[in-house]
Design a protein around this motif. Structure first.
Motif, PDB file in Angstrom:
ATOM      1  N   GLU A   1     -23.904  85.879 -57.459  1.00  0.00           N
ATOM      2  CA  GLU A   1     -25.322  85.810 -57.106  1.00  0.00           C
ATOM      3  C   GLU A   1     -25.645  86.751 -55.941  1.00  0.00           C
ATOM      4  N   ALA A   2     -24.750  86.784 -54.968  1.00  0.00           N
ATOM      5  CA  ALA A   2     -25.031  87.541 -53.747  1.00  0.00           C
ATOM      6  C   ALA A   2     -24.770  89.038 -53.886  1.00  0.00           C
ATOM      7  N   ASN A   3     -23.801  89.418 -54.721  1.00  0.00           N
ATOM      8  CA  ASN A   3     -23.324  90.800 -54.685  1.00  0.00           C
ATOM      9  C   ASN A   3     -23.369  91.569 -56.001  1.00  0.00           C
ATOM     10  N   ALA A   4     -23.755  90.941 -57.106  1.00  0.00           N
ATOM     11  CA  ALA A   4     -23.754  91.666 -58.380  1.00  0.00           C
ATOM     12  C   ALA A   4     -24.881  92.689 -58.458  1.00  0.00           C
ATOM     13  N   ASN A   5     -25.978  92.411 -57.787  1.00  0.00           N
ATOM     14  CA  ASN A   5     -27.127  93.334 -57.773  1.00  0.00           C
ATOM     15  C   ASN A   5     -27.585  93.726 -59.174  1.00  0.00           C
ATOM     16  N   GLY A   6     -27.676  92.725 -60.034  1.00  0.00           N
ATOM     17  CA  GLY A   6     -28.198  92.964 -61.379  1.00  0.00           C
ATOM     18  C   GLY A   6     -27.169  93.424 -62.389  1.00  0.00           C
ATOM     19  N   LYS A   7     -25.947  93.683 -61.963  1.00  0.00           N
ATOM     20  CA  LYS A   7     -24.903  94.131 -62.903  1.00  0.00           C
ATOM     21  C   LYS A   7     -24.418  92.949 -63.748  1.00  0.00           C
TER      22      LYS A   7
END
Length: 701
Positions: A515-521
């Motif tokens: 949730e915090a670090n995927a940035n839409g990936k």
């Protein structure tokens, strides 16, 4: 022999069922070796269960298509012979449990009344042919793969070339380049394609999961539809002859291809071409009987909870290429449901859809051909069955094998942890009710029946041992697997191993970081970017076993302290046969060859004769305490030990005798000669065996 009788009109099926009944009696009377009997019953869907004295029955549902009358029939059988619970597998089968071995022929006979079979649902055979559950309705498909999956299934059912292979063989069909049939992890996978308006398939071979997953290789980028059956016959002939038979761990086709390489594999297929009777098998797709939706008035219904209905519609409706219709995805928790619901579901699809359901690779149900205006009705009726949980094929929809509930090989609970993880996601991460990217799968052991090592987030049942030698249930956490489409996929990395009770905390940490670090990936890309060590670092402390509590020693869904109990696996166990049993088998194979010859099925007659020749040679090698492995190895060993040494005079080498199978076309004349060769060879090796036994007996005196 017991006088078991059936009411089956098909004489081939009736013979099969009576044979099972007779073999059960011979087994009870000590006339058949236990390992040999296991091989026979497995090929008839009868699988030993973790609980002693009862069987799991696997019911074969080709490409997951199940008509309403068949669902009712399976429900009746489950109520009569089992406990009324149906389990959908990750290969689109149905399993029922706690069945008495002696009642299995009767059970099978009842199923066949509605054209439902157990044949080759387990064992070292071609397993259930799977396919995309949206075949025939997919908005993106170039054509319906169902007729082709159906034709291939029927061609290889009871086919002598694939009845006693070294291991199981799995086949899939994918409707689109999304590869929802998961071709990249199958022994042979077909992906629908068209070139210049011509139907065909991309063909992949030698994929697999288990403890050593292997990505399938592209055998052909495109072949026309009439070639898919001949291609598979060539692949099976090569696998049967050269595939490992001694070491169970190395007996899948993926290891054969890894050892010899794709080009050598293709060359072996080329060598088999003369033996293949049909170089082209035209499949008449237009003759395939597809289900037709009923015409019905749309009744008025009242939706009690509009918000829940809208959420369900957003996650469980599947667009359909037929205008005015949708399919409904039914989320079935862990693939388990009961016969009372099954019967009501059969009535519902009969009255308001097309009289069929599809079982899915993620252990769910799809109802095709639902008129758009009937969606509210289906929601209200499915709600009565408890079948309207939102999140079909979404992150909350976790796949799990039966694990320690019923499987001999289960090391830790997969169903218990799956229920807990679904609860965590639903309660703490409701946004994942609509997330299609995140795929979570769980297996109770390394064999990957739950397909854990191709998931974005996978869990595998294991154990951990504390410094003072106490054993607790554990989960291997795997990350980064996924289906990339068009026959491409990524297998997950093993990151950490944690006590089972810490599984939910591991999932929380992974989801929180995503949730915090995927940035839409998507998850596969996010994992690849971060790397294995990144995840190891923030999960590592969960591996500490120096601070376990009493609760950590009790597995999910259990009340008692964990005890590691692993039985003998049955999917493809190695069979070491008694010499006399092998000779009797060789006789049976020659009789089968003669029956096929009389029926003018010469290719089958020849292959039965071939298996008799191999079987007879194997018997003599075992009598001399020689290890037997591949068919090719048995053939060369027999020449070395018996023919070259002059112990047995065949007039030619055994290799020259037996390899006539791929030097001559399957004609009537060759079939007649080859059956005679097999019979003469059996008599010679039997005579040699009797002579040697008599000599040994005299020496003993």
């Amino acid at each position: 022999m017991q006088s078991f009788r059936t009411e089956i009109e098909n004489p081939i099926v009736e013979k099969d069922i009576i044979e099972l009944a007779n073999k059960i009696e011979l087994f009870h009377n000590g006339k058949i070796d236990e390992e040999k009997f296991r091989s026979l019953r497995l090929a008839r869907g009868v699988y030993g269960q973790r609980q002693e004295g009862v069987q799991m029955i696997r019911i074969k549902i080709p490409y997951g298509k199940l008509m309403s009358n068949q669902l009712r029939r399976i429900s009746e059988v489950s109520d009569e012979y089992s406990r009324g619970r149906l389990h959908i597998t990750t290969r689109q089968d149905i399993q029922i449990h706690y069945v008495d071995l002696d009642r299995t022929p009767e059970l099978w006979s009842e199923l066949e009344k509605d054209d439902v079979t157990l044949r080759e649902a387990c064992g070292n055979v071609v397993r259930n042919v799977t396919a995309s559950e949206t075949a025939g309705i997919d908005v993106n498909e170039p054509f319906d793969v169902s007729p082709y999956a159906d034709a291939l299934y029927k061609f290889f059912l009871r086919n002598p070339i694939c009845q006693e292979m070294g291991r199981k063989f799995k086949v899939s069909f994918s409707s689109t380049d999304e590869d929802t049939g998961l071709s990249y992890l199958h022994d042979i996978g077909y992906i629908a394609k068209t070139e210049n308006g011509v139907r065909g398939f991309k063909v992949l071979v030698a994929g697999g999961l288990g403890s050593q997953p292997r990505h399938a290789e592209v055998l052909y980028d495109f072949v026309e539809t009439d070639k898919i059956i001949p291609i598979m016959e060539g692949v099976l002939r090569v696998f049967d002859r050269y595939g490992e038979r001694k070491s169970r761990a190395k007996a899948r086709m993926k290891f054969l291809l890894k050892d010899i390489g794709l080009e050598a594999f293709k060359e072996l297929i080329a060598q088999e071409q003369k033996a293949i009777e049909f170089k082209s098998v035209v499949i008449d797709a237009d003759a395939y009987v597809a289900s037709k939706p009923v015409e019905v008035e749309v009744p008025e219904v009242t939706i009690k909870d509009q918000k829940a209905f809208e959420l369900w519609k957003s996650t469980n409706l599947i667009p359909q290429k037929q205008e005015g219709y949708v399919a409904i995805g039914v989320k079935v928790l862990l693939g388990d449901f009961y016969t009372d619901k099954a019967r009501l579901l059969a009535d519902l699809v009969d009255n308001y859809a097309a009289g069929e359901v599809r079982l899915t690779l993620r252990q769910n149900i799809v109802i095709p051909f639902v008129k758009s205006e009937l969606v509210p009705l289906f929601y209200t009726e499915l709600e009565k069955l408890g079948f309207v949980e939102a999140g079909y094929n979404k992150a909350v929809d976790i796949t799990a094998c039966p694990g320690t509930d019923t499987c001999n090989l289960g090391i830790a609970s997969s169903t218990g942890i799956a229920e807990e993880l679904e609860r965590v996601i639903t309660a703490e991460y409701p946004q994942y009710l609509k997330n299609e990217d995140l795929v979570i799968k769980i297996s109770g052991c390394m064999n990957a029946c739950g397909q854990h090592n191709m998931a974005n987030i996978g869990f595998q049942g294991m154990t951990v041992r504390t410094p003072d030698k106490l054993v607790a249930p554990a989960l291997q956490v795997l990350l980064g697997g996924g289906n990339l489409g068009d026959g491409n996929g990524a297998f997950a990395d093993k990151v950490v191993k944690v006590p089972s009770k810490r599984g939910p905390e591991a999932l929380r940490r992974i989801l929180n970081d995503f949730e915090a670090n995927a940035n839409g990936k998507q998850f596969v890309e996010y994992y690849k970017e971060k790397g294995e060590k990144y995840f190891y670092d923030f999960l590592n402390d969960l591996q500490d076993v120096t601070n376990l509590t009493q609760e950590d020693f009790i597995d999910w869904g259990e009340e008692e302290k964990y005890v590691k109990e692993i039985g003998i696996g049955e999917c493809a166990g190695v069979v070491i046969d008694l010499i006399a049993t092998l000779f009797l088998e060789s006789e049976e194979k020659i009789e089968n060859a003669k029956i096929s010859f009389d029926d003018k099925v010469y290719s089958s007659a020849i292959y039965y004769a071939y298996t008799s020749l191999v079987n007879s040679a194997k018997a003599l090698l075992l009598a001399e305490n020689k290890k037997t492995n591949t068919h090719a190895g048995i053939i060369s060993q027999f020449d070395e030990l018996f023919v070259s040494s002059g112990k047995i005079d065949l007039g030619v080498t055994f290799s020259d005798l037996i390899y006539q199978i791929n030097k001559f076309a399957p004609t009537q004349d060759f079939a007649s000669k080859y059956i005679e060769n097999a019979n003469e060879f059996l008599q010679k090796v039997r005579t040699y065996r009797e002579t040697q036994t008599n000599v040994l007996d005299k020496k003993a005196v």
